[in-house]
Design an enzyme around this catalytic site. Sequence first.
Site, mmCIF file in Angstrom:
data_model
loop_
_atom_site.group_PDB
_atom_site.id
_atom_site.type_symbol
_atom_site.label_atom_id
_atom_site.label_comp_id
_atom_site.label_asym_id
_atom_site.label_seq_id
_atom_site.Cartn_x
_atom_site.Cartn_y
_atom_site.Cartn_z
ATOM 1 N N GLU A 263 0.812 -1.218 0.000
ATOM 2 C CA GLU A 263 0.000 0.000 0.000
ATOM 3 C C GLU A 263 0.848 1.272 0.000
ATOM 4 O O GLU A 263 0.353 2.347 -0.356
ATOM 5 C CB GLU A 263 -0.977 -0.021 1.193
ATOM 6 C CG GLU A 263 -2.051 -1.095 0.997
ATOM 7 C CD GLU A 263 -2.924 -1.347 2.210
ATOM 8 O OE1 GLU A 263 -4.108 -1.651 2.033
ATOM 9 O OE2 GLU A 263 -2.418 -1.264 3.359
ATOM 10 N N GLY B 126 -12.559 -4.261 1.382
ATOM 11 C CA GLY B 126 -13.568 -5.159 0.839
ATOM 12 C C GLY B 126 -14.868 -4.383 0.663
ATOM 13 O O GLY B 126 -15.233 -3.573 1.522
ATOM 14 N N ASP C 295 -11.769 -6.562 -3.169
ATOM 15 C CA ASP C 295 -12.574 -7.797 -3.117
ATOM 16 C C ASP C 295 -13.968 -7.446 -2.586
ATOM 17 O O ASP C 295 -14.207 -6.312 -2.188
ATOM 18 C CB ASP C 295 -11.902 -8.839 -2.200
ATOM 19 C CG ASP C 295 -11.726 -8.302 -0.786
ATOM 20 O OD1 ASP C 295 -10.671 -7.729 -0.492
ATOM 21 O OD2 ASP C 295 -12.682 -8.417 0.018
ATOM 22 N N GLU D 239 -8.074 -1.327 9.532
ATOM 23 C CA GLU D 239 -7.277 -0.295 10.223
ATOM 24 C C GLU D 239 -7.969 1.063 10.395
ATOM 25 O O GLU D 239 -7.690 1.780 11.377
ATOM 26 C CB GLU D 239 -5.945 -0.033 9.465
ATOM 27 C CG GLU D 239 -4.997 -1.207 9.410
ATOM 28 C CD GLU D 239 -5.345 -2.190 8.305
ATOM 29 O OE1 GLU D 239 -6.073 -1.797 7.357
ATOM 30 O OE2 GLU D 239 -4.913 -3.352 8.390
HETATM 31 N N1 ADE Z 1 -9.212 -5.361 3.242
HETATM 32 C C1 ADE Z 1 -9.456 -5.671 1.951
HETATM 33 N N2 ADE Z 1 -10.355 -6.659 1.848
HETATM 34 C C2 ADE Z 1 -10.712 -6.994 3.100
HETATM 35 C C3 ADE Z 1 -11.598 -7.952 3.647
HETATM 36 N N3 ADE Z 1 -12.293 -8.760 2.867
HETATM 37 N N4 ADE Z 1 -11.692 -8.033 4.995
HETATM 38 C C4 ADE Z 1 -10.973 -7.203 5.783
HETATM 39 N N5 ADE Z 1 -10.123 -6.285 5.317
HETATM 40 C C5 ADE Z 1 -9.984 -6.174 3.994
#
Ligand code: ADE
Length: 235
Positions: A12, A78, A196, A173
Amino acid sequence: MTIGIMGAMVEEIEPLLEFFKEYKTIELANNRYFLAKYKGCDIVVAYSKIGKVFASLTACTMIEKFGIEKLLFSGVAGAINDSLHIGDLIIASKLCQHDLDITAFGHPYGYVPEGKVYVESDEDLRDIAKSVANQKGIELKEGIIATGDQFVADSKRKEWIGKTFKADALEMEGASVAVVADALNVPFLVLRSISDAADMDAGFDFDEFLKSSAKESAEFVIAILGRVIEKSKNK
Ligand code: ADE
């Protein structure tokens, strides 16, 4: 002016270090802090490691030891909101901790006494992000980001988080950085690019899209940084 830019994972912040090219490395509190100069400003870059505790430590160190006056967080998330797709950008209007639970004592999810469920991010930084997006013709969503010490790869859990907190995206975070920055009066912004959909494919998608989504976020944060510095000079 000193500005901090944080990520959680090395992927990142790598695009940021490539952008700044020249930087000094300082080791502190089991982490490395990269000090660069940009447009006459001091920039402190670091990745915290994953999760709320490490992120709090890094945010606090940036503020207390390096004297940052604004904090930008860049990374991946996500998606919860169906309108968010891989590579899309979202800024947090406010953030909450989805795994904070003392409901056994009659409190709402995400709340502990003397705390608050949501921490709002800085309005000026959000306005800057929106105006940069507008100017560049980039679609930028603004929404609630839920944070917890869990990689969510389960549609039921994701739906629960979405419903309980009206959250649009989740990560591991942002809310902890928000708590620290808010308590120490440092304006902050959390920017994320979707990697995702926090569903059963999340682990696979995360591995596949971490780098490209992290780069999207980092490139946008650099554009925001430029505008933040310009604005601070015109004051
Ligand atoms: N950061 C990116 N994708 C995530 C997910 N599925 N769960 C927690 N943190 C994430």
